[in-house]
Design an enzyme around this catalytic site. Structure first.
Site, PDB file in Angstrom:
ATOM      1  N   SER A 199       0.835  -1.192   0.000  1.00 10.68           N
ATOM      2  CA  SER A 199       0.000   0.000   0.000  1.00 10.68           C
ATOM      3  C   SER A 199       0.880   1.257   0.000  1.00 10.68           C
ATOM      4  CB  SER A 199      -0.971  -0.042   1.183  1.00 10.68           C
ATOM      5  OG  SER A 199      -1.974   0.949   1.044  1.00 10.68           O
ATOM      6  N   ASP A 312      -8.299  -5.394  -6.475  1.00 11.23           N
ATOM      7  CA  ASP A 312      -7.985  -4.296  -5.563  1.00 11.23           C
ATOM      8  C   ASP A 312      -8.584  -3.018  -6.125  1.00 11.23           C
ATOM      9  OD1 ASP A 312      -6.924  -2.415  -3.878  1.00 11.23           O
ATOM     10  OD2 ASP A 312      -4.851  -3.089  -4.049  1.00 11.23           O
ATOM     11  N   HIS A 340      -6.527  -5.905  -1.796  1.00 10.94           N
ATOM     12  CA  HIS A 340      -5.461  -5.033  -1.287  1.00 10.94           C
ATOM     13  C   HIS A 340      -4.685  -5.797  -0.220  1.00 10.94           C
ATOM     14  CE1 HIS A 340      -3.683  -1.072  -1.078  1.00 10.94           C
ATOM     15  NE2 HIS A 340      -3.837  -1.017   0.232  1.00 10.94           N
TER      16      HIS A 340
END
Length: 573
Positions: A199, A312, A340
């Site tokens: 991320s 995602d 994610h």
């Protein structure tokens, strides 16, 4: 003096000085021979020379935690695997921008709130795996977060400078200090560094790599951002990441501003960001250009191993695929059916095999053979992996899909229903679909839509849908109750990809800001790799407001559009 020299020769003859300890390598792979329990732990601050983002008259400093094998005290020099995180200090409470607009296009009401979360220690499973194999692991707290000084600037050169300073320190080019001010040198470091993270932790490696800093040999960005404009915008439309409607760059900056008693300079920076990001027009400008690593890819000297979930919708797949296409070799990419998340959760043994070989190759120059393996691993369906030399794969062709449906369609825009609710036929969207497929079709690349709009609409949203009941990956993960333990210590909880039976799935989507214009419009959807199975139909749903992603204009606009043209890159499979 002659007597002293003679005594030294005699002593070293009777008690020879041992050679420094070294790595153990078998089968061109580093082995887990160093004790995790006896590892050296250090906490220090690295000075970011030339950067004073908090305007206190002193260079900013980033807080750093180091773990390294005990043998580094005996002369062993090791390479470093580094993670830079803005989340070590947790998240501060924030209020998002309002997503609902009034008739004048002005924000209406308040945005949703996020209460934040307390700071936590970073996950240690990569430390547990790699430290016993002769690596140091370094965790860095991004500027303005936790115990680091400075201010968050969200994705620009200042953010990169904080991480770059640590690489400079590992190469003897920057200064570091203990909490009480004693200088610290990284005499144990080979100077070679690899960065990894998920991320935002995976976005910072992309940012730092564009600087071409000497010593950064490789990066492994997992679900990382490569263009902040494409994260918060799409074709002039203000678009939110999944689950965070109303978030923008300034909100993200406020969320990670977790240093105690933030100075006024940080508030000035965040307020300036709120203006510069331009939620009014949604246009690409100098603010976004400074945070566009795809345009800066020529500066990348490190090798890159990209990892991305195809389901995602927070950091969407285009962040990975466009970054991949902009990079020079050496590079590698995994595309998986998860959301994610870290691929450790999905394909643990193979992920660790390839990651280990990748770091050994670039940080210890071992002939692991990873460069001769296929550059691309793609999970086209849950548990079904394919490899290729490139992406899109060789043989991919641009195919115009024959769609069945009216020559013109009219619908009424609304803002209360989600895209998933609009896939069914209703007065708030228009649908066209193909005939049943006579063979499997693999979509691999970027879909493109063209249509004419005769009546105004604030947005046009295109949803590419797979019609046909099937068991599909949801993008979420669920625990298995089992774990994977590493030789040398440390375990990792295992997860499986959640699947469910569904008569349809939104495969891709794309947004366009039309601002009440009429005419013919062409725009791209999010790149995808998806297998449409024999007997299924390919559907295209056109609507305007996408409740979970776009700004929400007042309902009631009547939109008239022509039958669209849909071009899909792919091949029979």
């Amino acid at each position: 003096m002659r007597l002293l020299a003679s005594l030294l020769v005699a002593v070293t003859t009777l008690f020879p000085i041992a050679d420094p300890p070294g790595l153990e390598v078998r089968g061109n792979a580093t082995q887990p021979v160093f004790s995790l329990a006896e590892a050296i732990h250090e906490s220090l601050f690295v000075e970011v020379a030339g950067v004073d983002s908090d305007d206190d008259g002193r260079a900013d400093r980033v807080a750093v935690s180091v773990r390294r094998p005990r043998e580094t005290r005996l002369g062993l020099k090791v390479a470093t695997i580094m993670t830079v995180s803005p989340y070590s200090g947790g998240g501060a409470p924030v209020t998002m921008h309002a997503a609902d607009l009034d008739a004048r296009g002005q924000p209406q009401g308040k945005g949703q709130s996020d209460e934040g979360f307390p700071g936590t220690e970073p996950d240690s499973y990569y430390d547990d795996y790699f430290l016993p194999r002769g690596y140091a692991t370094v965790d860095v707290r991004a500027l303005g977060t936790s115990t680091s000084t400075g201010c968050p600037t969200v994705g620009d050169a200042v953010e990169a400078a904080g991480a770059k300073a640590v690489i400079d320190w590992l190469n003897g080019r920057a200064r570091a200090f203990t909490r009480d001010g004693r200088p610290v040198k990284a005499a144990w470091s080979t100077g070679k560094v690899g960065m990894i993270g998920v991320s935002w932790d995976g976005s910072i490696p992309n940012n730092v790599a564009t600087t071409g800093v000497e010593g950064l040999e490789t990066i492994v960005p997992i679900a990382g951002i490569s263009s902040w404009y494409s994260y918060y915008r799409a074709n002039g439309a203000v678009v939110a990441p999944q689950g965070y409607q109303g978030e923008d760059a300034d909100v993200a900056g406020r969320f990670i501003l977790t240093r105690p008693d933030p100075p006024k300079a940080c508030e000035r920076i965040l307020s300036a960001m709120a203006r510069a990001q331009d939620r009014e027009t949604g246009d690409y400008n100098a603010f976004w250009q400074a945070r566009d690593y795809v345009r800066q890819a020529d500066g990348v000297r490190a090798s890159v191993f990209v990892v991305q979930g195809l389901n995602d919708w927070n950091v969407r797949p285009d962040q990975a695929t466009r970054w991949w296409q902009a990079l020079r070799s050496p590079k590698k990419m995994w595309l998986h059916q998860g959301g994610h998340l870290d691929p450790m959760a999905l394909r643990t043994s193979e992920w660790l095999r390839q990651l280990h070989a990748w770091f050994d190759r670039w940080l210890y120059d071992l002939d692991t053979g990873i460069e001769t393996e296929p550059a691309i691993d793609v999970e086209t369906a849950p548990g079904q992996w394919r490899t290729s030399a490139a992406w899109p794969p060789p043989g991919t062709q641009q195919t115009q899909t024959a769609l069945e449906g009216p020559a013109r369609a009219t619908y009424t825009d609304q803002r209360s229903r989600t895209a998933e609710q609009l896939v069914a036929r209703n007065p708030h969207a228009a649908l066209w679909q193909s005939a049943e497929l006579t063979e499997d079709f693999r979509l691999a690349g970027t879909p493109k839509v063209t249509l004419g709009a005769a009546r105004p609409s604030p947005y046009l949203t295109a949803l590419l849908v797979d019609l046909g009941k099937d068991t599909r990956a949801t993008g979420h993960q669920e625990p298995t109750g089992e774990n994977h333990c590493f030789p040398g210590g440390g375990c990792y909880d295992l997860f499986r990809l959640e699947t469910k039976s569904s008569p349809w799935k939104i495969v891709s989507r794309g947004w366009l800001d039309t601002r009440d214009q009429k005419g013919t419009f062409t725009w791209e959807l999010i790149p995808q790799d998806h297998l449409f199975k024999k007997g299924h139909r390919i559907a295209l749903v056109i609507t305007s407001t996408d409740r979970d992603y776009t700004l929400r204009h007042p309902p009631g606009a009547v939109v008239e559009i022509s039958k669209p043209t849909l071009v899909l890159p792919g091949s029979p499979s």
